[in-house]
Motif scaffolding. Structure first.
Motif, short mmCIF file in Angstrom:
data_model
loop_
_atom_site.label_atom_id
_atom_site.label_comp_id
_atom_site.label_asym_id
_atom_site.label_seq_id
_atom_site.Cartn_x
_atom_site.Cartn_y
_atom_site.Cartn_z
N GLY A 1 -27.93 -39.25 -11.32
CA GLY A 1 -27.69 -38.61 -10.03
C GLY A 1 -28.93 -38.40 -9.20
O GLY A 1 -28.96 -38.74 -8.01
N LEU A 2 -29.97 -37.83 -9.79
CA LEU A 2 -31.21 -37.56 -9.05
C LEU A 2 -31.89 -38.85 -8.61
O LEU A 2 -32.38 -38.97 -7.47
N LYS B 1 -23.62 -48.83 -2.37
CA LYS B 1 -24.09 -50.23 -2.46
C LYS B 1 -24.96 -50.42 -3.70
O LYS B 1 -24.82 -51.41 -4.43
N ILE B 2 -25.86 -49.47 -3.92
CA ILE B 2 -26.76 -49.57 -5.08
C ILE B 2 -25.96 -49.53 -6.38
O ILE B 2 -26.18 -50.33 -7.30
N ALA B 3 -25.01 -48.60 -6.44
CA ALA B 3 -24.19 -48.46 -7.65
C ALA B 3 -23.41 -49.75 -7.91
O ALA B 3 -23.31 -50.21 -9.06
N ARG B 4 -22.87 -50.35 -6.86
CA ARG B 4 -22.08 -51.58 -7.03
C ARG B 4 -22.97 -52.72 -7.53
O ARG B 4 -22.58 -53.47 -8.42
N GLN B 5 -24.16 -52.82 -6.98
CA GLN B 5 -25.09 -53.88 -7.39
C GLN B 5 -25.51 -53.71 -8.85
O GLN B 5 -25.53 -54.68 -9.62
N VAL C 1 -20.63 -43.16 -8.29
CA VAL C 1 -20.83 -44.00 -9.48
C VAL C 1 -19.52 -44.17 -10.24
O VAL C 1 -19.17 -45.28 -10.67
N LEU C 2 -18.76 -43.09 -10.37
CA LEU C 2 -17.50 -43.17 -11.10
C LEU C 2 -16.48 -44.03 -10.36
O LEU C 2 -15.71 -44.78 -10.99
#
Length: 390
Positions: free
Chosen positions: A49-50, A65-69, A155-156
């Motif tokens: 998270g941080l 976007k970052i989480a998907r990548q 993220v989830l």
């Protein structure tokens, strides 16, 4: 390594874990495949998270976007389709706490709290908007935890999109518990955590742990005699309920049921889901307060499906019969036998040496069992009198 110990933590906390475990911390996310005791592929991603908040420069759109990548690298998620996602870590526990508050969930036990896939999608979309202070029930989450909730939700969301799980289950067991579990020998690791905890409580609080073991054996035979089938988990829950059946004996009779229910419903058990926890608590409450007392703990009853509610009543009715006959003394119960009689009747037969136990009160308790099971039951003495109670 963190993923491995997270997997062990989940394995230690669930009787038969099968799915993908995800441990979300402040700096990283660990994902790993679990199938009972087998540990599959694992991966660590920079999605804590941080860290995600920092990389996205406080932009939730960028965080998504970052989480998907990053999650595109986690090929193991494809193997989780239709299985369980086990959510580990403080941020996800607080998301679950918020979901509980929103839905007025009656039991504040985090371990094994389940969220359906459909309910999770709707809930996560709301939290991922970033306006958590407007979400109903946010007062139940501490203020210093709230800022990371949207990032945990993002993220989830992306995990669910890639994995398509059947549901989300929260695990209170993670890396630390997994490391401790790794220090146990193989025999200790195989022990059922629910039965172990119930056994310990029986030793500490009941009049006789040997009587509790008699009850486990006797009720198993009784369920078979009555033709009551059990799943593997239902058998485990009956076993645990029998071990816990006498833990409230020191309380005043007016409060034994309530006190026992509160201890069991809120105990720090693992290896049991919330419906199973309700089964354990209600069987004990019905045993003390009566199987036809519909006013018992409606909030706990709401957690259990009709099948478990029925079995809790039946088990309690059997307990009410045998506790009256045995007075919690070990060695008596194995001498009480069920025998088939004509016209579909089932007889509880006392040995001749225990004929003094034959009487009106045991017959009355047996009549309650007959009513709850819709069976014709007979109380009999070997080679002596008998009375039909239905």
């Amino acid at each position: 390594q963190e993923a491995y110990y997270s997997a062990l933590g989940v394995i230690s906390g669930f009787h038969t874990a099968n799915g993908i475990a995800g441990d979300l911390g402040g700096g990283s996310l660990e994902l790993i495949d679990i199938n009972r005791e087998a540990i599959g592929d694992g991966i660590t991603l920079p999605l804590g998270g941080l860290r995600l908040q920092d990389m996205a420069k406080n932009s939730l759109a960028q965080a998504q976007k970052i989480a998907r990548q990053e999650l595109a690298r986690a090929k193991l998620l494809k193997g989780g389709q239709g299985r369980v996602f086990y959510a580990v870590g403080g941020t996800w526990r607080n998301l679950a706490r918020l979901h509980m508050e929103m839905n007025n969930y009656p039991l504040g036990i985090m371990h094994h709290y389940e969220i359906s896939a459909d309910s999770a999608q709707t809930f996560l979309r709301q939290v991922a908007k970033g306006e958590v202070e407007k979400v109903r029930g946010i007062e139940g989450v501490s203020k210093n935890r709230r800022s990371l909730l949207p990032y945990g939700a993002v993220v989830l969301q992306e995990i669910m999109s890639a994995m398509q799980p059947s549901k989300i289950i929260v695990s209170a067991q993670g890396v630390r518990e997994g490391f401790l579990y790794s220090l146990l020998d193989a025999e200790e690791q195989k022990a059922d955590p629910l039965i172990s905890a119930a056994e310990e409580l029986a030793l500490l609080r009941s009049r006789s742990v040997h009587h509790a073991h008699d009850l486990v054996e006797w009720t198993g035979k009784a369920f078979k005699a009555f033709g009551i089938d059990e799943t593997e988990d239902e058998t485990r829950y009956r076993h645990a309920a029998c071990l816990l059946a006498d833990i409230g004996w020191r309380a005043h009779p007016e409060y034994r049921g309530r006190q026992s229910l509160n201890i069991i419903a809120h105990a720090s058990f693992i290896g049991v889901d919330h419906p199973g926890r309700a089964y354990l608590a209600l069987a004990n409450a019905y045993r003390h307060d009566g199987i036809f007392n519909d006013g018992i703990a409606p909030e706990i009853k709401a957690l259990a499906p009709p099948r478990l509610l029925e079995r809790a009543r039946v088990l309690a009715a059997m307990m009410r019969v045998v506790y009256l006959l045995t007075a919690a003394m070990p060695g008596v119960m194995p001498r009480l036998k069920w025998e088939s009689r004509g016209n579909g009747a089932l007889a509880l037969v006392l040995p001749a040496s225990l004929s003094d136990l034959y009487g009106e009160r045991p017959a009355g308790r047996l009549a309650q069992l007959a009513r709850i099971t819709n069976r014709r039951l007979v109380l009999a003495v070997e080679g002596g009198p008998s009375v039909s109670v239905k």
